[in-house]
Design an enzyme around this catalytic site. Structure first.
Site, PDB file in Angstrom:
ATOM      1  N   ARG A 109     -14.770  11.936   6.722  1.00 20.35           N
ATOM      2  CA  ARG A 109     -13.476  12.548   7.044  1.00 20.35           C
ATOM      3  C   ARG A 109     -13.114  13.591   6.005  1.00 20.35           C
ATOM      4  O   ARG A 109     -12.605  14.666   6.332  1.00 20.35           O
ATOM      5  CB  ARG A 109     -12.388  11.479   7.121  1.00 20.35           C
ATOM      6  CG  ARG A 109     -12.445  10.635   8.379  1.00 20.35           C
ATOM      7  CD  ARG A 109     -11.540   9.415   8.273  1.00 20.35           C
ATOM      8  NE  ARG A 109     -10.172   9.798   7.974  1.00 20.35           N
ATOM      9  CZ  ARG A 109      -9.334   9.078   7.220  1.00 20.35           C
ATOM     10  NH1 ARG A 109      -9.750   7.948   6.665  1.00 20.35           N
ATOM     11  NH2 ARG A 109      -8.105   9.485   7.018  1.00 20.35           N
ATOM     12  N   ASP A 162     -15.727   1.771   6.905  1.00 20.98           N
ATOM     13  CA  ASP A 162     -14.696   2.675   6.387  1.00 20.98           C
ATOM     14  C   ASP A 162     -15.226   3.514   5.235  1.00 20.98           C
ATOM     15  O   ASP A 162     -14.885   4.695   5.118  1.00 20.98           O
ATOM     16  CB  ASP A 162     -13.479   1.878   5.935  1.00 20.98           C
ATOM     17  CG  ASP A 162     -12.444   2.775   5.278  1.00 20.98           C
ATOM     18  OD1 ASP A 162     -11.838   3.597   5.990  1.00 20.98           O
ATOM     19  OD2 ASP A 162     -12.274   2.701   4.042  1.00 20.98           O
ATOM     20  N   SER A 214      -8.315   3.291   8.679  1.00 23.89           N
ATOM     21  CA  SER A 214      -8.865   3.218   7.325  1.00 23.89           C
ATOM     22  C   SER A 214      -8.016   2.318   6.439  1.00 23.89           C
ATOM     23  O   SER A 214      -8.524   1.408   5.766  1.00 23.89           O
ATOM     24  CB  SER A 214      -8.951   4.619   6.731  1.00 23.89           C
ATOM     25  OG  SER A 214      -9.427   4.582   5.406  1.00 23.89           O
ATOM     26  N   LYS A 235      -9.056  -2.064   5.600  1.00 20.22           N
ATOM     27  CA  LYS A 235      -9.280  -2.553   4.235  1.00 20.22           C
ATOM     28  C   LYS A 235      -8.244  -3.606   3.858  1.00 20.22           C
ATOM     29  O   LYS A 235      -8.565  -4.629   3.251  1.00 20.22           O
ATOM     30  CB  LYS A 235      -9.245  -1.391   3.243  1.00 20.22           C
ATOM     31  CG  LYS A 235     -10.382  -0.388   3.407  1.00 20.22           C
ATOM     32  CD  LYS A 235     -10.469   0.557   2.231  1.00 20.22           C
ATOM     33  CE  LYS A 235      -9.322   1.538   2.153  1.00 20.22           C
ATOM     34  NZ  LYS A 235      -9.452   2.666   3.093  1.00 20.22           N
ATOM     35  N   HIS A 270       0.848  -1.188   0.000  1.00 18.00           N
ATOM     36  CA  HIS A 270       0.000   0.000   0.000  1.00 18.00           C
ATOM     37  C   HIS A 270       0.883   1.238   0.000  1.00 18.00           C
ATOM     38  O   HIS A 270       1.891   1.297   0.697  1.00 18.00           O
ATOM     39  CB  HIS A 270      -0.905   0.036   1.238  1.00 18.00           C
ATOM     40  CG  HIS A 270      -1.725   1.287   1.331  1.00 18.00           C
ATOM     41  ND1 HIS A 270      -2.897   1.459   0.623  1.00 18.00           N
ATOM     42  CD2 HIS A 270      -1.532   2.445   2.014  1.00 18.00           C
ATOM     43  CE1 HIS A 270      -3.395   2.654   0.870  1.00 18.00           C
ATOM     44  NE2 HIS A 270      -2.575   3.277   1.714  1.00 18.00           N
TER      45      HIS A 270
END
Length: 438
Positions: A172, A165, A187, A191, A86
């Site tokens: 947010r 989320d 968050s 995921k 990520h």
């Protein structure tokens, strides 16, 4: 007297600096996922968390409960260690498009769930959807079946995964609470953990073109993310990487697909390949298919040299409904009708390329979006970006702008030209790989 489990009581506790119990966090997450809490109540607690923070136990509980607010993919029937990567996002960051098939070609199963671009950072899903027919909306059964068959899948967040989320992320953005590190951690990790991974490598960027501008703040985020991964029993590593100039030489969507395919053909820009090999090496190490960093890098380089990484990308595109012929014929990708070079005003050396100025230019051309519902133009963008330290003569190309129309080109040309600073003496580019957080 207010019910101690009511939204009002939970909001008040955090507003006053108290620590929330797991049951209170569970009530919040369930309310966000199932609609029991109003938008106003969710927003109020998000702001209280932004101002008061969460301790590590609260953050871990929030992450786990958000992960479990929907389905959790079960990939235990697929052999081997499942590893994802990520990135916190940056300008020209197309690493995922190169990395996922490359690591899969080395024998590691790569389940990758990505997002769309918002603001100045491009989204992996937007780039993939520039390939005609490419489907990112796989259900969990199709996702698992594809991983079992070809060892890689690149999908968007499904309705089944981490529904809390999805709602909280939108709130947010609307309430200016995006920068909260505990909320970012929950968050991202909810995921990633819901997609069924066994291990995770993170690319946490800092600098002008990054979400986190300050290195210290990015390092704080990296440490928090790694700690959550450890707490959840998932080996996690993070690399701090610099984002003080665009990554690679293309910024956009279809144009970044082209650059990614070129990278898989062995013709990728040096900076893009440096980050890709660094992250991919750690993925191979976590998966146990390489004994040390040198062996991991050699294996990744071999997968590009022998064509197996490119073949894996072809398999990925075909499996998800895309036109795999784009790999051999870039004309099948969306192409902007107006392409113009931006000339250098003087001779010298490139001392700086402001990534935000480049990103703003691409965004104004239509390559990005200001709001989640905005449409993008996959064809537009900027290519042939010259890099810090390279020499130019007056009139040489600094970059090429790909626009939908001449007025669009005229609107961004000056701003893009101003991104480049030319000096009479050569400058060194900033180091890309800063620190490993284990």
């Amino acid at each position: 007297m207010a019910d101690p489990a009511s939204p009002q009581s939970i909001i008040a506790r955090k507003r006053d600096g108290g620590a929330l119990s797991r049951d209170e966090i569970a009530a919040f997450v369930a309310g966000a996922a199932r609609g029991g809490w109003s938008d106003d109540q969710c927003a109020a607690l998000l702001m209280a968390i932004f101002l008061r923070g969460l301790n590590p136990e609260e953050t871990a509980a929030l992450t786990e409960l958000m992960m479990r607010s929907g389905a959790v993919a079960d990939l235990r029937g697929i052999p081997g260690v499942k590893v994802d990567k990520h990135s916190t996002g940056g300008v020209g960051d197309k690493v995922s498009l190169v990395l996922a098939p490359l690591v899969a070609a080395c024998g590691v199963t790569v389940p990758m769930m990505s997002g769309r671009g918002l603001g100045h950072t491009g989204g992996t899903l937007d780039k993939l959807e520039a390939i005609p027919g490419f489907r990112v909306g796989l259900g969990l059964d199709a996702y698992a079946a594809q991983l079992r068959k070809i060892g890689v899948a690149m999908i968007g967040q499904t309705g089944e995964l981490a529904p809390a989320d999805r709602r909280l992320y939108a709130l947010r953005d609307a309430t200016a609470t995006v920068e909260s590190i505990p909320l970012i951690c929950a968050s991202i990790m909810s995921k990633k953990l819901a997609e069924g991974i066994d291990a995770l490598v993170l690319d946490v960027k800092f600098g002008r073109g990054a979400f986190m501008k300050e290195r210290a703040r990015a390092r704080e985020l990296a440490i928090a993310l790694v700690a959550i991964g450890k707490a959840m029993g998932k080996p996690t590593r993070a690399l701090l990487t610099s984002m003080d100039q665009p990554l690679g030489r293309a910024v956009g969507n279809a144009v970044e697909v082209v650059e990614s395919i070129e990278a898989l053909k062995g013709r990728g820009p040096a900076d893009l390949m440096e980050v890709t090999f660094a992250l991919g090496g750690h993925m191979l190490l976590l998966a146990g298919v390489a004994a040390n960093p040198a062996a991991a890098r050699a294996r990744l380089q071999q997968a590009i040299a022998d064509g197996s990484a490119l073949r894996k990308f072809r398999d990925l595109v075909a499996a998800q409904g895309g036109d795999a012929a784009v790999i051999d014929d870039y004309a099948r990708l969306p192409r902007a009708p107006v392409e113009r070079p931006v000339p250098a005003p003087v001779s010298g050396f490139i001392a700086d390329v402001d990534p935000l100025a480049i990103a703003r230019g691409a965004w104004r051309l239509g390559a990005g979006r200001a709001h989640a519902a905005d449409a993008i133009n996959p064809a537009v963008g900027i290519t042939h970006l010259i890099k810090i330290g390279e020499a130019v003569s007056a009139g040489d190309r600094l970059c090429t702008v790909h626009a939908a129309a001449e007025p669009d080109l005229a609107a961004v040309r000056d701003g893009i030209a101003a991104a480049f600073r030319i000096e009479p003496t050569s400058a060194r580019p900033p180091p890309l790989i800063d620190e490993l957080i284990e």
